[in-house]
Design an enzyme around this catalytic site. Structure first.
Site, PDB file in Angstrom:
ATOM      1  CB  SER A  93      13.872 -13.051  -8.314  1.00  0.00           C
ATOM      2  OG  SER A  93      14.787 -12.711  -7.302  1.00  0.00           O
ATOM      3  CG  ASP A 231      14.221 -10.827  -3.742  1.00  0.00           C
ATOM      4  OD1 ASP A 231      14.206 -11.481  -2.681  1.00  0.00           O
ATOM      5  OD2 ASP A 231      14.779 -11.234  -4.785  1.00  0.00           O
ATOM      6  CG  ASP A 233      12.849 -15.162  -4.995  1.00  0.00           C
ATOM      7  OD1 ASP A 233      13.259 -13.995  -4.821  1.00  0.00           O
ATOM      8  OD2 ASP A 233      13.503 -16.017  -5.630  1.00  0.00           O
ATOM      9  CG  ASP A 235      16.661 -14.645  -4.643  1.00  0.00           C
ATOM     10  OD1 ASP A 235      16.034 -13.584  -4.449  1.00  0.00           O
ATOM     11  OD2 ASP A 235      17.110 -14.967  -5.768  1.00  0.00           O
TER      12      ASP A 235
END
Length: 438
Positions: A93, A231, A233, A235
């Site tokens: 992440s 960020d 990834d 999410d």
């Protein structure tokens, strides 16, 4: 053995996170899964970690749908789209590039809860794995799910065009689906750090204010209507208003929640959320339901009847009628739609700005210290929440004491509507930790 935190397995590659661990997770997950969707963020270590995880799944006789490089919300949504039993994101992440991790997803889009995580840990510890026969290994299919994700976002907004100029700071991560979704909605999109690169050369992965200065400057000095940042990834999503103002997580949470919830409904937020959010939503007769810190807990609360939205000031946003995963690209399109209807700067100006104080106190034996603090607080105060640490509501102020998950620290947060009150409550909270250390 404890492998999973609330955000899955995460840590330094070669130490906490290894190919051997990924293989074990694949084997353990494959015990009761017929099909699993797998994707990763751009970190180079993700290639061999995903390969090891896929090997463990297929060795168990589990079919794998390989999404390749994919945003975490794309992976989470694809579990349902492909009628799979679970999904796996190989990602750390917003962590630095030397880290990586593994996060598991249910068909609802919600991350694995504590019981499911514990079951995987137990299987790994016990070596509970029976390989499939030589002729029964799982199949491997590849699928690019970005177009399906972009289509789902466009359908969720249910409008023909936005005609907005949006700057998207992809952060060298996997969030390119935001660009596709915004373009499909008619936006003119300009990008920053759009080339996937797991070393994150453009800026650190976490899209906090100091890491988004280039985005804020570009928006302020151009004719852009707003900017969004992800960020590694995708999410998480953070936003910059058209005047170049980076919106705090609490302000953005308040804006999203008020737009999503009708009077009489509730929104799910973690215990460290600003009092300003509750005050702002109360004007619309929208209630606040507090949860432990972590998107898995927010998602659990958001799945309850009467809860219209869930969000964390860190940048995780959940619309439960769409999916129970934090969907950064959906948030990017939603904030663009809100800005098109009324400028973000105007909306943000309506959210109260209260003084907040934060500190971290180093302690020996943080568990014992927090046990002592909890006992004292429960004896002393009336309105106490122990969902995650100890949160005390004083009406015009609140304070929160939480043990750090990774360091020998107790984190102290205090907020009030007036600065002098915030200072006094903060000192009161610090004193509780100091007394418990003695």
């Amino acid at each position: 053995m404890t492998l999973f935190g609330t955000s899955g397995i995460r840590g330094p590659v070669g130490e906490t996170v290894t190919a051997d661990l990924a293989l074990s997770v694949g084997r353990a997950l494959g015990v009761d899964c017929e099909r699993v969707v797998v994707g990763r963020d751009p970190r180079e270590s993700g290639e061999f970690l995903q390969a090891a995880l896929v090997a463990g799944l297929r060795e168990s006789g589990t079919d794998v749908v390989d999404l390749g490089l994919a945003a975490t919300p794309t992976v989470a949504r694809a579990v349902g789209w492909r009628d799979a039993d679970a999904g796996v994101s190989v990602t750390a992440s917003h962590n630095p590039p030397e880290d990586n991790g593994i996060k598991l997803w249910q068909p609802s889009g919600q991350a694995f809860d504590a019981a499911k995580r514990e079951r995987i840990e137990e299987r790994i510890a016990d070596g509970a794995f029976d390989p499939a026969g030589w002729d029964a290994s799982g199949r491997l299919d590849s699928w690019d799910a970005r177009e399906r994700h972009a289509d789902a976002i466009r359908d969720a907004l249910d409008r023909d065009t936005l005609d907005s100029h949006v700057v998207v700071d992809v952060g060298n991560g996997a969030g390119g689906v935001s660009v596709e979704a915004l373009q499909s909605l008619g936006c003119h999109v300009e990008t920053l750090n759009a080339q996937p690169d797991g070393s994150f050369p453009g800026r650190p992965s976490e899209p906090k204010a100091e890491n988004c200065r280039s985005l804020a400057t570009l928006v302020a000095e151009s004719d852009a209507d707003l900017g969004v940042a992800h960020d590694g990834d995708a999410d998480r999503m953070r936003a910059v208003a058209g005047d170049g103002t980076y919106l705090s997580g609490d302000v953005l949470l308040a804006i999203f929640a008020r737009a999503a919830a009708d009077p009489g409904q509730r929104v799910a937020v973690p215990v460290d959320t600003s009092l300003a959010v509750a005050d702002y939503l109360a004007e619309r007769d929208v209630g606040v339901e507090y949860t432990p810190v972590g998107d898995v807990y927010v998602a659990e609360a958001a799945s309850e009847d009467g809860v219209a939205f869930g969000g964390e000031p860190s940048g995780s946003w959940i619309w439960p009628d769409r999916t129970l995963c934090p969907d950064g690209p959906l948030a990017a399109a939603t904030v663009a739609a809100l800005d098109a209807a009324r400028a973000l700067s105007e909306r943000a100006a309506e959210v109260p700005d209260y003084p907040i104080r934060r500190d971290s106190i180093e302690v020996d034996g943080k568990r014992a210290v927090m046990d002592s603090v909890r006992e004292t607080v429960l004896e002393t105060y009336d309105d106490v929440t122990t969902l995650d640490g100890v949160r005390v509501d004083l009406g015009d102020a609140w304070f929160l004491l939480r043990a750090s998950g990774t360091q020998p620290l107790v984190r102290v947060t205090a907020e009030a509507r007036e600065a002098s009150r915030a200072d006094s409550v903060f000192q009161e909270a610090r004193a509780l930790v100091a007394d418990a250390r003695e």
